[in-house]
Design a protein around this motif. Structure first.
Motif, PDB file in Angstrom:
ATOM      1  N   ILE A 186       0.820  -1.210   0.000  1.00  0.00           N
ATOM      2  CA  ILE A 186       0.000   0.000   0.000  1.00  0.00           C
ATOM      3  C   ILE A 186       0.853   1.258   0.000  1.00  0.00           C
ATOM      4  O   ILE A 186       0.569   2.218  -0.741  1.00  0.00           O
ATOM      5  CB  ILE A 186      -0.964  -0.019   1.205  1.00  0.00           C
ATOM      6  N   LEU A 187       1.910   1.298   0.817  1.00  0.00           N
ATOM      7  CA  LEU A 187       2.732   2.499   0.908  1.00  0.00           C
ATOM      8  C   LEU A 187       3.339   2.899  -0.438  1.00  0.00           C
ATOM      9  O   LEU A 187       3.292   4.088  -0.809  1.00  0.00           O
ATOM     10  CB  LEU A 187       3.820   2.303   1.967  1.00  0.00           C
ATOM     11  N   PRO A 188       3.918   1.981  -1.211  1.00  0.00           N
ATOM     12  CA  PRO A 188       4.417   2.388  -2.538  1.00  0.00           C
ATOM     13  C   PRO A 188       3.332   2.935  -3.456  1.00  0.00           C
ATOM     14  O   PRO A 188       3.572   3.884  -4.226  1.00  0.00           O
ATOM     15  CB  PRO A 188       5.024   1.089  -3.095  1.00  0.00           C
ATOM     16  N   LEU A 189       2.133   2.350  -3.384  1.00  0.00           N
ATOM     17  CA  LEU A 189       1.033   2.847  -4.207  1.00  0.00           C
ATOM     18  C   LEU A 189       0.643   4.269  -3.818  1.00  0.00           C
ATOM     19  O   LEU A 189       0.442   5.133  -4.677  1.00  0.00           O
ATOM     20  CB  LEU A 189      -0.171   1.913  -4.084  1.00  0.00           C
ATOM     21  N   VAL A 190       0.536   4.496  -2.503  1.00  0.00           N
ATOM     22  CA  VAL A 190       0.159   5.830  -2.027  1.00  0.00           C
ATOM     23  C   VAL A 190       1.233   6.857  -2.378  1.00  0.00           C
ATOM     24  O   VAL A 190       0.931   7.988  -2.784  1.00  0.00           O
ATOM     25  CB  VAL A 190      -0.088   5.787  -0.506  1.00  0.00           C
ATOM     26  N   LEU A 217      -5.707  12.683   3.642  1.00  0.00           N
ATOM     27  CA  LEU A 217      -4.296  12.611   3.999  1.00  0.00           C
ATOM     28  C   LEU A 217      -4.088  12.352   5.493  1.00  0.00           C
ATOM     29  O   LEU A 217      -3.193  11.585   5.879  1.00  0.00           O
ATOM     30  CB  LEU A 217      -3.594  13.901   3.584  1.00  0.00           C
ATOM     31  N   GLY A 218      -4.884  12.979   6.344  1.00  0.00           N
ATOM     32  CA  GLY A 218      -4.749  12.755   7.776  1.00  0.00           C
ATOM     33  C   GLY A 218      -5.023  11.311   8.156  1.00  0.00           C
ATOM     34  O   GLY A 218      -4.270  10.698   8.945  1.00  0.00           O
ATOM     35  N   LYS A 219      -6.085  10.745   7.599  1.00  0.00           N
ATOM     36  CA  LYS A 219      -6.406   9.341   7.861  1.00  0.00           C
ATOM     37  C   LYS A 219      -5.339   8.420   7.293  1.00  0.00           C
ATOM     38  O   LYS A 219      -4.987   7.387   7.900  1.00  0.00           O
ATOM     39  CB  LYS A 219      -7.764   9.006   7.249  1.00  0.00           C
ATOM     40  N   LEU A 220      -4.796   8.779   6.146  1.00  0.00           N
ATOM     41  CA  LEU A 220      -3.755   7.972   5.525  1.00  0.00           C
ATOM     42  C   LEU A 220      -2.472   7.972   6.368  1.00  0.00           C
ATOM     43  O   LEU A 220      -1.877   6.913   6.625  1.00  0.00           O
ATOM     44  CB  LEU A 220      -3.470   8.511   4.127  1.00  0.00           C
ATOM     45  N   CYS A 221      -2.054   9.158   6.824  1.00  0.00           N
ATOM     46  CA  CYS A 221      -0.843   9.231   7.651  1.00  0.00           C
ATOM     47  C   CYS A 221      -1.035   8.517   8.984  1.00  0.00           C
ATOM     48  O   CYS A 221      -0.101   7.896   9.510  1.00  0.00           O
ATOM     49  CB  CYS A 221      -0.466  10.697   7.883  1.00  0.00           C
ATOM     50  N   HIS A 222      -2.240   8.597   9.528  1.00  0.00           N
ATOM     51  CA  HIS A 222      -2.512   7.889  10.788  1.00  0.00           C
ATOM     52  C   HIS A 222      -2.496   6.372  10.577  1.00  0.00           C
ATOM     53  O   HIS A 222      -1.982   5.624  11.414  1.00  0.00           O
ATOM     54  CB  HIS A 222      -3.868   8.327  11.342  1.00  0.00           C
ATOM     55  N   GLY A 223      -3.045   5.901   9.450  1.00  0.00           N
ATOM     56  CA  GLY A 223      -3.083   4.462   9.195  1.00  0.00           C
ATOM     57  C   GLY A 223      -1.721   3.870   8.880  1.00  0.00           C
ATOM     58  O   GLY A 223      -1.459   2.701   9.172  1.00  0.00           O
ATOM     59  N   LEU A 224      -0.828   4.676   8.276  1.00  0.00           N
ATOM     60  CA  LEU A 224       0.511   4.200   7.931  1.00  0.00           C
ATOM     61  C   LEU A 224       1.557   4.591   8.968  1.00  0.00           C
ATOM     62  O   LEU A 224       2.752   4.360   8.754  1.00  0.00           O
ATOM     63  CB  LEU A 224       0.919   4.755   6.562  1.00  0.00           C
ATOM     64  N   TYR A 225       1.114   5.178  10.064  1.00  0.00           N
ATOM     65  CA  TYR A 225       2.050   5.630  11.094  1.00  0.00           C
ATOM     66  C   TYR A 225       2.797   4.424  11.690  1.00  0.00           C
ATOM     67  O   TYR A 225       2.215   3.411  12.036  1.00  0.00           O
ATOM     68  CB  TYR A 225       1.287   6.351  12.199  1.00  0.00           C
ATOM     69  N   GLY A 226       4.078   4.529  11.793  1.00  0.00           N
ATOM     70  CA  GLY A 226       4.896   3.458  12.349  1.00  0.00           C
ATOM     71  C   GLY A 226       5.666   2.681  11.313  1.00  0.00           C
ATOM     72  O   GLY A 226       6.600   1.953  11.659  1.00  0.00           O
ATOM     73  N   ILE A 227       5.273   2.798  10.039  1.00  0.00           N
ATOM     74  CA  ILE A 227       5.996   2.061   8.996  1.00  0.00           C
ATOM     75  C   ILE A 227       6.788   3.007   8.092  1.00  0.00           C
ATOM     76  O   ILE A 227       7.489   2.559   7.191  1.00  0.00           O
ATOM     77  CB  ILE A 227       5.033   1.218   8.135  1.00  0.00           C
ATOM     78  N   PHE A 228       6.655   4.342   8.341  1.00  0.00           N
ATOM     79  CA  PHE A 228       7.421   5.300   7.556  1.00  0.00           C
ATOM     80  C   PHE A 228       8.885   5.284   7.982  1.00  0.00           C
ATOM     81  O   PHE A 228       9.210   5.220   9.174  1.00  0.00           O
ATOM     82  CB  PHE A 228       6.879   6.723   7.753  1.00  0.00           C
ATOM     83  N   THR A 229       9.742   5.373   7.020  1.00  0.00           N
ATOM     84  CA  THR A 229      11.140   5.671   7.311  1.00  0.00           C
ATOM     85  C   THR A 229      11.255   7.174   7.584  1.00  0.00           C
ATOM     86  O   THR A 229      10.347   7.943   7.233  1.00  0.00           O
ATOM     87  CB  THR A 229      12.026   5.291   6.124  1.00  0.00           C
ATOM     88  N   PRO A 230      12.329   7.634   8.240  1.00  0.00           N
ATOM     89  CA  PRO A 230      12.460   9.082   8.469  1.00  0.00           C
ATOM     90  C   PRO A 230      12.345   9.901   7.191  1.00  0.00           C
ATOM     91  O   PRO A 230      11.741  10.987   7.193  1.00  0.00           O
ATOM     92  CB  PRO A 230      13.852   9.200   9.099  1.00  0.00           C
ATOM     93  N   ASP A 231      12.883   9.399   6.115  1.00  0.00           N
ATOM     94  CA  ASP A 231      12.799  10.123   4.850  1.00  0.00           C
ATOM     95  C   ASP A 231      11.364  10.167   4.329  1.00  0.00           C
ATOM     96  O   ASP A 231      10.898  11.210   3.845  1.00  0.00           O
ATOM     97  CB  ASP A 231      13.718   9.459   3.824  1.00  0.00           C
ATOM     98  N   GLN A 232      10.656   9.046   4.422  1.00  0.00           N
ATOM     99  CA  GLN A 232       9.260   9.014   3.983  1.00  0.00           C
ATOM    100  C   GLN A 232       8.392   9.906   4.870  1.00  0.00           C
ATOM    101  O   GLN A 232       7.481  10.590   4.377  1.00  0.00           O
ATOM    102  CB  GLN A 232       8.749   7.576   4.001  1.00  0.00           C
ATOM    103  N   HIS A 233       8.672   9.895   6.160  1.00  0.00           N
ATOM    104  CA  HIS A 233       7.941  10.757   7.097  1.00  0.00           C
ATOM    105  C   HIS A 233       8.095  12.225   6.710  1.00  0.00           C
ATOM    106  O   HIS A 233       7.114  12.994   6.681  1.00  0.00           O
ATOM    107  CB  HIS A 233       8.475  10.501   8.512  1.00  0.00           C
ATOM    108  N   LEU A 234       9.308  12.633   6.404  1.00  0.00           N
ATOM    109  CA  LEU A 234       9.561  14.015   6.027  1.00  0.00           C
ATOM    110  C   LEU A 234       8.901  14.363   4.698  1.00  0.00           C
ATOM    111  O   LEU A 234       8.372  15.471   4.526  1.00  0.00           O
ATOM    112  CB  LEU A 234      11.073  14.242   5.950  1.00  0.00           C
ATOM    113  N   ARG A 235       8.896  13.428   3.751  1.00  0.00           N
ATOM    114  CA  ARG A 235       8.278  13.687   2.445  1.00  0.00           C
ATOM    115  C   ARG A 235       6.767  13.904   2.565  1.00  0.00           C
ATOM    116  O   ARG A 235       6.212  14.810   1.926  1.00  0.00           O
ATOM    117  CB  ARG A 235       8.566  12.528   1.497  1.00  0.00           C
TER     118      ARG A 235
END
Length: 673
Positions: free
Chosen positions: A226-230, A252-270
């Motif tokens: 899912i993360l690569p698709l998003v 976007l808020g729901k998406l970031c909340h649902g994917l929270y914890g699997i982001f790398t620092p770089d993905q989080h910043l992006r």
């Protein structure tokens, strides 16, 4: 035809349809079908609503309903008019909720296999998509896997993008009905393929469905699939239509909340930078130019950008959680500042709604947004103020305690601009026509004793509250000068009509009294008087066509007093009573006039007609002379009568002597028993 008449006609037609269905439904299915077969669009829509009303009211049993109405509903699903087709589809989807499984299988699912084929029309396949989404929750997993999922796959790969998009939006309902395992093995591959579709609407439907199904997928699916698709979807969104940006900013808020914890620092910043970019989308193009000079397509684009920023304001609390409230000042304060000062009211209105949630999340860091609170309290739009004051007591309490539960002795020492902002907000609300906002703000001021000191309340709010309580519409309306012609004219005419009816009733009563006297005493009644009363009854009093009435309000320079108001009311009351009084005693006045004229000498006989008003007064006083005390002689002439007669008669023409009109009148009455 007015909307009210149209609505009444629609309800009447609906009742007719319900009566027809209930009377013919059990045995007259063919008759109902024949009627609908030739019916127009309005009749079709009314019939669909009537069928749905019968279902909701449970007028017949489910078995009877399915036997009598289900086939009629299914036959009209593919009506050539899209509105009619959708109306019958909504009725069918409601019917599916209550039908038994066997009926659903034989009457709906089995025919659906042929309706979903490519050989059928696009409309037929669209209807099949929506029916499949509703049927999934009605069958067991085995039936779904064997009979429903093959149809779902076929429609997801349809040649028409409309069908693919429609089926993609039904995958959420299907996933909830088939469970996690089948969702991962069947639904997720279809979503991945649809997210790369050439159709923009198909990709958007796939993205929104993925966001809504995040809770179903495990961590591996989220991180690897899912993360690569998003990520790819977000990167391509700026090059696509603005409608995709609107949907993306909303989820976007729901998406970031649902994917929270699997982001790398770089993905989080992006993702954070992507959100910040959306928050200022379109503001770089502000050049202060006139809207009339902007092309329509640019205006439409700016409206979409405003919707994007509004959605970003809605998702701000979720993004604060995403970055951690401790990092708010560094990561999101500048974005929050921009949203609070956005040039568009919908954006500021949304951030005002979220202000309390932001304050709670910041907790001890709530002091960071003190200035933004003052800014929103002083906003030029009362809609923004109205949204902010819904939770104003809670916000001020958090501000006063610094986010902690303990109450500080010095209340709001670091927010000196709060009291001027609150008083200015109240005055702006009071000066506007939005009295509900003013009322709500005054109710919220009940929290001030817990927020500010008693001295501040006394010197800054008490006098204003006292002024509001002592100032009333009503007083402002009294100062307005307005014309009451249209409003008051009909009421004035109604009063005159009531007086006319009262006059007629009095004359009728007097005629009845004369007839009774004739029957009792056996003496003849003056036929001329009797006929005259009849003519008086038949002759209505002419009403004025237009009665201009102006009600000027008292000006500040000449205020109205209570005595003047009472005096005006008394004059009006007396004028109405006098009209009714003269109507009641009109016949007595006429009789007295004739008697007085007969007693006059020939030289004053011509004055009887010109002295009618004073004679009327004298005759009334003579009639009531018996009620006077003995000291008042009835033979004493009244000043008004004698004075009026003496001034109007030449002494020379009457032989140099003033005729005693009062005595003559009394003698004539005594001589005629």
């Amino acid at each position: 035809m007015s909307s009210k008449v149209h609505e009444d006609a629609h309800l009447f037609t609906q009742r007719v349809w319900i009566s027809l269905c209930l009377s013919r439904g059990v045995t007259g299915g063919e008759y109902l079908w024949e009627v609908l077969h030739v019916a127009g669009v309005e009749m079709q829509l009314t019939a669909a609503v009537s069928f749905l009303t019968i279902l909701h009211e449970e007028s017949v049993s489910i078995h009877t309903y399915a036997h009598s109405f289900l086939q009629i509903i299914l036959l009209h699903l593919e009506h050539r008019d899209a509105g009619v087709s959708n109306a019958w589809l909504e009725t069918l989807l409601s019917v599916i909720e209550v039908l038994p499984k066997e009926t659903l299988r034989h009457e709906i699912l089995n025919p659906l296999v042929s309706k979903a084929q490519l050989s059928q029309t696009v409309q037929s396949r669209l209807v099949s998509c929506k029916i499949l989404g509703k049927l999934t929750n009605k069958f067991d997993a085995h039936t779904i896997k064997r009979e429903i999922l093959p149809l779902v796959k076929s429609l997801c790969q349809d040649v028409e993008y409309e069908v693919r998009s429609c089926m993609c939006r039904q995958l959420e309902n299907i996933a909830q009905g088939i469970g996690t395992d089948l969702t991962k093995s069947v639904v997720l591959p279809e979503l991945i393929e649809l997210s790369r579709d050439e159709g923009c609407s198909v990709r958007l439907a796939a993205f929104e469905t993925l966001v809504n199904l995040l809770d179903i997928f495990d961590t591996d699916d989220r991180s690897q699939t899912i993360l690569p698709l998003v990520k790819s979807f977000c990167e391509k969104s700026f090059k696509a239509d603005e409608s995709i940006l609107i949907s993306l900013s909303f989820h976007l808020g729901k998406l970031c909340h649902g994917l929270y914890g699997i982001f790398t620092p770089d993905q989080h910043l992006r993702f954070l930078e992507f959100y910040k970019k959306l928050c200022t989308l379109g503001l770089q193009q502000e050049n202060g130019h006139n809207e009339n000079q902007i092309p329509p397509q640019i205006l439409e684009q700016e409206k979409k950008y405003t919707s994007v920023r509004k959605n970003c304001a809605y998702n701000l609390p979720a993004m604060i959680v995403f970055v951690d409230p401790k990092n708010f000042q560094l990561e999101l304060y500048s974005t929050f500042f921009c949203l609070c000062h956005d040039p568009e009211v919908p954006v500021r209105y949304t951030i005002a709604i979220c202000f309390y949630e932001v304050s709670k999340l910041l907790n001890s860091g709530v002091y960071l947004i003190h200035k933004e609170l003052i800014t929103l309290l002083q906003d030029e739009s009362l809609e923004v103020l109205d949204a902010l004051i819904d939770h104003l007591p809670e916000i001020l309490e958090l501000m006063s305690t610094g986010g902690e539960s303990s109450i500080q002795e010095n209340k709001l020492p670091s927010l000196p601009d709060l009291i001027p902002a609150l008083t200015a907000a109240e005055q702006r609300a009071a000066a506007s026509l939005k009295w509900r906002t003013h009322e709500k703000l005054l109710q919220k001021y009940a929290c001030l004793p817990h927020i500010i000191s008693s001295d501040q309340i006394y010197y800054r709010f008490l006098q204003r509250m006292f002024t509001i309580m002592m100032t009333n519409t009503v007083l402002e309306l009294d100062r307005m000068e307005m014309s009451m012609d249209a409003f008051q004219n009909k009421f004035y005419e109604k009063d005159l009509l009531d007086q006319e009816k009262e006059r007629e009733e009095l004359l009728l009563l007097e005629m009845e009294q004369l007839e009774k006297e004739k029957q009792q005493e056996g003496r003849p009644v003056n036929e001329k008087t009797f006929e005259k009363k009849r003519r008086d009854i038949k002759t209505p009093t002419a009403l004025p066509k237009s009665i201009p009435i102006a009600v000027p309000g008292p000006s500040p320079s000449a205020p109205s007093t209570s005595k003047e108001i009472k005096k005006s009311k008394l004059i009006r009351s007396q004028s109405i009573n006098n009209q009714a009084f003269h109507a009641k005693y009109g016949n007595l006045d006429k009789c007295a006039s004739k008697t007085s004229t007969a007693a006059y000498t020939p030289s004053v006989s011509g004055l009887a007609k010109t002295s009618m008003i004073s004679l009327t007064d004298d005759s009334f006083r003579t009639r009531n002379a018996s009620s006077l005390p003995p000291s008042f002689s009835p033979n004493t002439p009244l000043p008004s009568t004698s004075r009026g007669t003496g001034n109007s008669v030449d002494p020379k023409s009457s032989g140099g002597k003033d005729p005693p009109p009062r005595k003559a009148t009394l003698k004539s009455r005594k001589s005629n028993p």
